[in-house]
Design a protein around this motif. Structure first.
Motif, PDB file in Angstrom:
ATOM      1  N   PHE A 188      -2.374   5.491  -3.434  1.00  0.00           N
ATOM      2  CA  PHE A 188      -3.266   6.603  -3.141  1.00  0.00           C
ATOM      3  C   PHE A 188      -2.518   7.929  -3.187  1.00  0.00           C
ATOM      4  CE2 PHE A 188      -4.794   2.981  -0.674  1.00  0.00           C
ATOM      5  CZ  PHE A 188      -6.119   2.904  -1.076  1.00  0.00           C
ATOM      6  N   GLY A 189      -3.187   8.956  -3.633  1.00  0.00           N
ATOM      7  CA  GLY A 189      -2.693  10.314  -3.485  1.00  0.00           C
ATOM      8  C   GLY A 189      -3.269  10.877  -2.199  1.00  0.00           C
ATOM      9  N   VAL A 190      -2.407  11.467  -1.377  1.00  0.00           N
ATOM     10  CA  VAL A 190      -2.860  12.021  -0.095  1.00  0.00           C
ATOM     11  C   VAL A 190      -2.384  13.466   0.046  1.00  0.00           C
ATOM     12  CG1 VAL A 190      -2.927   9.757   1.042  1.00  0.00           C
ATOM     13  CG2 VAL A 190      -0.836  11.108   1.153  1.00  0.00           C
ATOM     14  N   ALA A 191      -3.061  14.192   0.914  1.00  0.00           N
ATOM     15  CA  ALA A 191      -2.751  15.612   1.105  1.00  0.00           C
ATOM     16  C   ALA A 191      -1.429  15.831   1.828  1.00  0.00           C
ATOM     17  CB  ALA A 191      -3.878  16.288   1.879  1.00  0.00           C
ATOM     18  N   GLN A 192      -1.068  14.898   2.713  1.00  0.00           N
ATOM     19  CA  GLN A 192       0.180  15.056   3.459  1.00  0.00           C
ATOM     20  C   GLN A 192       0.567  13.723   4.076  1.00  0.00           C
ATOM     21  OE1 GLN A 192       3.187  16.337   3.671  1.00  0.00           O
ATOM     22  NE2 GLN A 192       2.300  18.382   3.784  1.00  0.00           N
ATOM     23  N   ILE A 193       1.846  13.553   4.316  1.00  0.00           N
ATOM     24  CA  ILE A 193       2.429  12.373   4.951  1.00  0.00           C
ATOM     25  C   ILE A 193       3.273  12.880   6.114  1.00  0.00           C
ATOM     26  CG2 ILE A 193       4.097  10.488   4.604  1.00  0.00           C
ATOM     27  CD1 ILE A 193       3.085  10.267   1.736  1.00  0.00           C
ATOM     28  N   PRO A 194       3.424  12.109   7.211  1.00  0.00           N
ATOM     29  CA  PRO A 194       4.240  12.578   8.322  1.00  0.00           C
ATOM     30  C   PRO A 194       5.598  13.124   7.875  1.00  0.00           C
ATOM     31  CG  PRO A 194       3.116  10.574   8.955  1.00  0.00           C
ATOM     32  CD  PRO A 194       2.833  10.786   7.486  1.00  0.00           C
ATOM     33  N   LEU A 195       5.989  14.207   8.489  1.00  0.00           N
ATOM     34  CA  LEU A 195       7.259  14.886   8.254  1.00  0.00           C
ATOM     35  C   LEU A 195       7.386  15.435   6.839  1.00  0.00           C
ATOM     36  CD1 LEU A 195       9.581  12.399  10.192  1.00  0.00           C
ATOM     37  CD2 LEU A 195       8.436  14.453  11.062  1.00  0.00           C
ATOM     38  N   GLY A 196       6.267  15.484   6.124  1.00  0.00           N
ATOM     39  CA  GLY A 196       6.280  16.024   4.771  1.00  0.00           C
ATOM     40  C   GLY A 196       6.867  15.103   3.727  1.00  0.00           C
ATOM     41  N   ALA A 197       7.083  13.828   4.081  1.00  0.00           N
ATOM     42  CA  ALA A 197       7.685  12.870   3.141  1.00  0.00           C
ATOM     43  C   ALA A 197       6.860  12.793   1.859  1.00  0.00           C
ATOM     44  CB  ALA A 197       7.787  11.491   3.783  1.00  0.00           C
ATOM     45  N   CYS A 198       7.538  12.514   0.747  1.00  0.00           N
ATOM     46  CA  CYS A 198       6.849  12.447  -0.541  1.00  0.00           C
ATOM     47  C   CYS A 198       6.135  11.119  -0.763  1.00  0.00           C
ATOM     48  CB  CYS A 198       7.811  12.753  -1.681  1.00  0.00           C
ATOM     49  SG  CYS A 198       9.227  11.642  -1.808  1.00  0.00           S
ATOM     50  N   VAL A 199       6.620  10.040  -0.138  1.00  0.00           N
ATOM     51  CA  VAL A 199       6.032   8.713  -0.315  1.00  0.00           C
ATOM     52  C   VAL A 199       6.114   7.953   1.002  1.00  0.00           C
ATOM     53  CG1 VAL A 199       6.192   6.501  -1.566  1.00  0.00           C
ATOM     54  CG2 VAL A 199       6.760   8.614  -2.749  1.00  0.00           C
ATOM     55  N   GLU A 200       5.069   7.176   1.290  1.00  0.00           N
ATOM     56  CA  GLU A 200       5.081   6.234   2.406  1.00  0.00           C
ATOM     57  C   GLU A 200       4.497   4.921   1.895  1.00  0.00           C
ATOM     58  OE1 GLU A 200       3.271   5.485   6.901  1.00  0.00           O
ATOM     59  OE2 GLU A 200       3.105   7.464   5.992  1.00  0.00           O
ATOM     60  N   ILE A 201       5.141   3.817   2.247  1.00  0.00           N
ATOM     61  CA  ILE A 201       4.686   2.504   1.779  1.00  0.00           C
ATOM     62  C   ILE A 201       4.677   1.525   2.935  1.00  0.00           C
ATOM     63  CG2 ILE A 201       5.119   0.574   0.190  1.00  0.00           C
ATOM     64  CD1 ILE A 201       6.558   2.574  -1.655  1.00  0.00           C
ATOM     65  N   GLU A 202       3.613   0.700   2.981  1.00  0.00           N
ATOM     66  CA  GLU A 202       3.572  -0.408   3.921  1.00  0.00           C
ATOM     67  C   GLU A 202       3.472  -1.701   3.130  1.00  0.00           C
ATOM     68  OE1 GLU A 202      -0.974  -1.023   5.320  1.00  0.00           O
ATOM     69  OE2 GLU A 202       0.052   0.678   6.232  1.00  0.00           O
ATOM     70  N   LEU A 203       3.767  -2.823   3.789  1.00  0.00           N
ATOM     71  CA  LEU A 203       3.901  -4.085   3.075  1.00  0.00           C
ATOM     72  C   LEU A 203       3.395  -5.244   3.922  1.00  0.00           C
ATOM     73  CD1 LEU A 203       6.933  -5.197   1.056  1.00  0.00           C
ATOM     74  CD2 LEU A 203       6.325  -6.585   3.006  1.00  0.00           C
ATOM     75  N   ILE A 204       2.810  -6.222   3.257  1.00  0.00           N
ATOM     76  CA  ILE A 204       2.425  -7.493   3.883  1.00  0.00           C
ATOM     77  C   ILE A 204       3.161  -8.596   3.131  1.00  0.00           C
ATOM     78  CG2 ILE A 204       0.552  -9.094   4.430  1.00  0.00           C
ATOM     79  CD1 ILE A 204      -1.331  -6.623   4.404  1.00  0.00           C
ATOM     80  N   ALA A 205       3.841  -9.471   3.878  1.00  0.00           N
ATOM     81  CA  ALA A 205       4.592 -10.573   3.280  1.00  0.00           C
ATOM     82  C   ALA A 205       4.202 -11.893   3.948  1.00  0.00           C
ATOM     83  CB  ALA A 205       6.090 -10.350   3.425  1.00  0.00           C
ATOM     84  N   GLU A 206       4.419 -12.979   3.207  1.00  0.00           N
ATOM     85  CA  GLU A 206       4.247 -14.318   3.746  1.00  0.00           C
ATOM     86  C   GLU A 206       5.632 -14.933   3.909  1.00  0.00           C
ATOM     87  OE1 GLU A 206       1.328 -17.853   2.573  1.00  0.00           O
ATOM     88  OE2 GLU A 206       2.939 -17.540   1.115  1.00  0.00           O
ATOM     89  N   MET A 232       0.853  -1.178   0.000  1.00  0.00           N
ATOM     90  CA  MET A 232       0.000   0.000   0.000  1.00  0.00           C
ATOM     91  C   MET A 232       0.890   1.229   0.000  1.00  0.00           C
ATOM     92  SD  MET A 232      -3.051   1.450   2.407  1.00  0.00           S
ATOM     93  CE  MET A 232      -1.987   2.240   3.584  1.00  0.00           C
ATOM     94  N   SER A 233       0.680   2.086  -0.991  1.00  0.00           N
ATOM     95  CA  SER A 233       1.528   3.255  -1.199  1.00  0.00           C
ATOM     96  C   SER A 233       0.720   4.535  -1.046  1.00  0.00           C
ATOM     97  CB  SER A 233       2.125   3.171  -2.605  1.00  0.00           C
ATOM     98  OG  SER A 233       2.837   4.337  -2.931  1.00  0.00           O
ATOM     99  N   LEU A 234       1.250   5.445  -0.262  1.00  0.00           N
ATOM    100  CA  LEU A 234       0.667   6.777  -0.099  1.00  0.00           C
ATOM    101  C   LEU A 234       1.625   7.764  -0.743  1.00  0.00           C
ATOM    102  CD1 LEU A 234      -0.296   6.441   3.665  1.00  0.00           C
ATOM    103  CD2 LEU A 234      -1.749   6.020   1.678  1.00  0.00           C
ATOM    104  N   VAL A 235       1.113   8.555  -1.674  1.00  0.00           N
ATOM    105  CA  VAL A 235       1.927   9.506  -2.408  1.00  0.00           C
ATOM    106  C   VAL A 235       1.452  10.910  -2.077  1.00  0.00           C
ATOM    107  CG1 VAL A 235       2.703  10.230  -4.697  1.00  0.00           C
ATOM    108  CG2 VAL A 235       2.282   7.803  -4.241  1.00  0.00           C
ATOM    109  N   ASN A 236       2.316  11.697  -1.485  1.00  0.00           N
ATOM    110  CA  ASN A 236       2.025  13.080  -1.127  1.00  0.00           C
ATOM    111  C   ASN A 236       1.871  13.858  -2.438  1.00  0.00           C
ATOM    112  OD1 ASN A 236       1.960  15.657  -0.053  1.00  0.00           O
ATOM    113  ND2 ASN A 236       3.801  15.414   1.188  1.00  0.00           N
TER     114      ASN A 236
END
Length: 154
Positions: A134-152, A96-100
């Motif tokens: 997703f495009g988002v209005a803001q990410i913590p610390l103003g980062a340009c991208v935040e990504i989370e991951l699920i693995a097996e 899951m990717s969040l793009v500022n």
């Protein structure tokens, strides 16, 4: 399942894993239930500092791809710290990717490809995953991208 040694693949790509990051608030970087490992969101960093900015407002799609790739490397480092052996990873399940982004920016999927493509390069077919960008209005610390991951893992 991975068919080759993940560490050899990282080396062939010229990737040296950084030390896994520490949580910046009241959470853990990884949690496991059964064979599923969930990684907390990781923000983009460049030269050890937050890669701040907004896509469509000073950061290009190509720079965003580079930022997403950098996040993927950090996620792999956290996965290594959690599992002790990346060869235990049997599948990257979900990203899951969040793009500022500015309101006008619509290439979040292209930015996120920077991470998705690296997971496939590193883990082969096991790196192919489901994904949201997703495009988002803001990410913590103003980062340009935040990504989370699920693995097996096995």
């Amino acid at each position: 399942m991975t068919t080759q040694d993940v560490y050899a693949k990282l080396k062939s790509l010229g990737i040296e894993l950084p030390a896994a990051g520490a949580p910046a608030a009241a959470y853990v970087m990884s949690a496991q239930t059964g064979n599923t490992v969930l990684l907390s969101g990781h923000i983009a960093k460049r030269d050890g500092k937050v890669w701040a900015g907004k896509l469509g407002g000073g950061i290009s799609t190509e720079e965003g791809r580079e930022a997403a790739r950098a996040v993927a490397i950090d996620l792999i480092a956290t996965l290594h710290a959690h599992t002790g052996d990346l060869n235990r990873v049997t599948r990257i399940v979900k990203v899951m990717s969040l793009v500022n982004s500015t309101l006008e920016f619509t290439e979040q999927h292209l930015v996120t490809n920077g991470a998705s493509e690296l997971f496939v390069e590193v883990f082969g077919d096991a790196g192919k995953h489901a994904r949201s960008a997703f495009g988002v209005a803001q990410i913590p610390l103003g980062a340009c991208v935040e990504i989370e991951l699920i693995a097996e893992v096995r």
